[in-house]
Design a protein around this motif. Structure first.
Motif, mmCIF file in Angstrom:
data_model
loop_
_atom_site.group_PDB
_atom_site.id
_atom_site.type_symbol
_atom_site.label_atom_id
_atom_site.label_comp_id
_atom_site.label_asym_id
_atom_site.label_seq_id
_atom_site.Cartn_x
_atom_site.Cartn_y
_atom_site.Cartn_z
ATOM 1 N N VAL A 1 0.611 13.109 4.006
ATOM 2 C CA VAL A 1 0.489 14.318 4.825
ATOM 3 C C VAL A 1 1.820 14.648 5.496
ATOM 4 O O VAL A 1 2.358 15.744 5.331
ATOM 5 N N SER A 2 2.369 13.683 6.235
ATOM 6 C CA SER A 2 3.655 13.914 6.889
ATOM 7 C C SER A 2 4.834 13.815 5.929
ATOM 8 O O SER A 2 5.920 14.305 6.226
ATOM 9 N N ALA A 3 4.610 13.161 4.783
ATOM 10 C CA ALA A 3 5.668 12.964 3.780
ATOM 11 C C ALA A 3 6.881 12.244 4.369
ATOM 12 O O ALA A 3 8.028 12.569 4.086
ATOM 13 N N GLU A 4 6.588 11.247 5.203
ATOM 14 C CA GLU A 4 7.624 10.415 5.791
ATOM 15 C C GLU A 4 7.544 9.023 5.172
ATOM 16 O O GLU A 4 6.475 8.581 4.758
ATOM 17 N N PRO A 5 8.653 8.319 5.123
ATOM 18 C CA PRO A 5 8.619 6.993 4.497
ATOM 19 C C PRO A 5 7.924 5.957 5.370
ATOM 20 O O PRO A 5 8.144 5.899 6.582
ATOM 21 N N ALA A 6 7.079 5.162 4.756
ATOM 22 C CA ALA A 6 6.487 4.016 5.453
ATOM 23 C C ALA A 6 7.374 2.818 5.131
ATOM 24 O O ALA A 6 7.007 1.922 4.366
ATOM 25 N N ASP A 7 8.566 2.827 5.718
ATOM 26 C CA ASP A 7 9.534 1.772 5.436
ATOM 27 C C ASP A 7 9.284 0.562 6.333
ATOM 28 O O ASP A 7 8.339 0.541 7.132
ATOM 29 N N GLU A 8 10.146 -0.447 6.215
ATOM 30 C CA GLU A 8 9.923 -1.685 6.956
ATOM 31 C C GLU A 8 9.919 -1.460 8.466
ATOM 32 O O GLU A 8 9.139 -2.079 9.190
ATOM 33 N N ALA A 9 10.801 -0.591 8.948
ATOM 34 C CA ALA A 9 10.855 -0.332 10.391
ATOM 35 C C ALA A 9 9.563 0.297 10.882
ATOM 36 O O ALA A 9 9.005 -0.102 11.920
ATOM 37 N N TRP A 10 9.059 1.305 10.140
ATOM 38 C CA TRP A 10 7.804 1.955 10.548
ATOM 39 C C TRP A 10 6.644 0.975 10.460
ATOM 40 O O TRP A 10 5.803 0.911 11.366
ATOM 41 N N VAL A 11 6.579 0.206 9.373
ATOM 42 C CA VAL A 11 5.489 -0.748 9.193
ATOM 43 C C VAL A 11 5.510 -1.800 10.298
ATOM 44 O O VAL A 11 4.459 -2.206 10.811
ATOM 45 N N HIS A 12 6.693 -2.243 10.704
ATOM 46 C CA HIS A 12 6.802 -3.228 11.778
ATOM 47 C C HIS A 12 6.248 -2.645 13.089
ATOM 48 O O HIS A 12 5.479 -3.309 13.800
ATOM 49 N N SER A 13 6.627 -1.412 13.398
ATOM 50 C CA SER A 13 6.139 -0.767 14.627
ATOM 51 C C SER A 13 4.637 -0.537 14.570
ATOM 52 O O SER A 13 3.912 -0.758 15.548
ATOM 53 N N PHE A 14 4.152 -0.084 13.418
ATOM 54 C CA PHE A 14 2.715 0.156 13.253
ATOM 55 C C PHE A 14 1.931 -1.141 13.433
ATOM 56 O O PHE A 14 0.893 -1.169 14.109
ATOM 57 N N PHE B 1 0.827 -1.198 0.000
ATOM 58 C CA PHE B 1 0.000 0.000 0.000
ATOM 59 C C PHE B 1 0.864 1.251 0.000
ATOM 60 O O PHE B 1 0.620 2.199 -0.760
ATOM 61 N N ALA B 2 1.892 1.264 0.841
ATOM 62 C CA ALA B 2 2.772 2.425 0.925
ATOM 63 C C ALA B 2 3.520 2.650 -0.388
ATOM 64 O O ALA B 2 3.715 3.797 -0.809
ATOM 65 N N ARG B 3 3.925 1.572 -1.038
ATOM 66 C CA ARG B 3 4.632 1.717 -2.322
ATOM 67 C C ARG B 3 3.721 2.317 -3.382
ATOM 68 O O ARG B 3 4.155 3.133 -4.201
ATOM 69 N N ILE B 4 2.450 1.925 -3.379
ATOM 70 C CA ILE B 4 1.505 2.501 -4.343
ATOM 71 C C ILE B 4 1.306 3.982 -4.057
ATOM 72 O O ILE B 4 1.317 4.824 -4.976
ATOM 73 N N LEU B 5 1.135 4.331 -2.793
ATOM 74 C CA LEU B 5 0.923 5.735 -2.433
ATOM 75 C C LEU B 5 2.139 6.596 -2.760
ATOM 76 O O LEU B 5 2.009 7.810 -2.944
ATOM 77 N N ALA B 6 3.309 5.982 -2.821
ATOM 78 C CA ALA B 6 4.519 6.740 -3.141
ATOM 79 C C ALA B 6 4.620 7.066 -4.629
ATOM 80 O O ALA B 6 5.425 7.919 -5.022
ATOM 81 N N ARG B 7 3.809 6.432 -5.456
ATOM 82 C CA ARG B 7 3.860 6.694 -6.901
ATOM 83 C C ARG B 7 3.283 8.076 -7.197
ATOM 84 O O ARG B 7 2.243 8.459 -6.629
#
Length: 207
Positions: free
Chosen positions: A181-194, A96-102
């Motif tokens: 909105v925040s323009a921050e990366p939803a990378d693996e570390a963030w996704v794991h914490s979320f 999902f995050a990769r699609i939103l980054a397009r």
């Protein structure tokens, strides 16, 4: 500006899936190159190699066309089977995050959401074409987790539906806010914490 009501289907010649695909792809291409404000149906028709009237037989205007072009991106989302609920959630959230980054997803989604604040018909189209269609992922993930014994069965259909809505809202809201909105990366570390926070919430809500 209020969107027009959906254009009536023309009788006679059947709708072409190939033409639809070309139009939606051309819309995404135009979003990247021109941006929302400069995108026109005429430009999309030229890029897709179809007559402008072909677009108006299918879509009432630019808003509806862009919603469907973005919705097609999200239709590519798949729920991976990684063996655990946590791993499955991480897999789909990363997609999902990769699609939103397009670029085409960013500009298209932000634009139609902004337009929908003053257009009830457009808001309903977003709900039906994007939100309701992608709840399939929550339904599939929850059913799989229940079969594994990771989540308890919900015997009340109404309560189960509310849970699905809540999970979708939490996931979609968090990822959209993080990336757009925040323009921050939803990378693996963030996704794991979320995912850990989400699962703690689900465990706490379980009877």
């Amino acid at each position: 500006m209020q969107s027009r009501s959906p254009a009536p289907r023309a009788s006679g010649r059947p709708r072409s899936a190939e033409a639809d695909a070309a139009i939606l792809a051309a819309t995404r291409e135009a979003l990247v190159e021109l941006g929302w404000s400069k995108l026109t149906l005429g430009d999309v028709a030229t890029r897709a190699g179809v007559a402008k009237t072909t677009l108006y037989r299918r879509w009432a205007g630019k808003n509806e066309l862009v919603v469907d072009a973005v919705a097609e991106l999200f239709d590519a989302l798949e729920l991976p089977d990684r063996g655990t609920l946590a791993a499955d959630i991480e897999g789909v959230v990363l997609q999902f995050a990769r699609i939103l980054a397009r670029p085409e997803a960013k500009s298209g989604l932000m634009a139609v959401v902004a337009e929908a604040t003053r257009d009830d018909a457009l808001r309903e189209r977003i709900r039906c074409s994007i939100v309701e269609r992608q709840k399939r992922l929550v339904l599939a993930g929850r059913a799989r987790a229940e079969a594994r014994g990771e989540l308890p069965l919900e015997s009340d259909p109404a309560e189960a539906a509310r849970t699905v809505d809540l999970i979708f809202d939490v996931v979609a809201g968090a990822v959209v806010h993080r990336t757009l909105v925040s323009a921050e990366p939803a990378d693996e570390a963030w996704v794991h914490s979320f995912t850990r926070v989400l699962l703690l919430g689900l465990a706490g809500a379980a009877p």
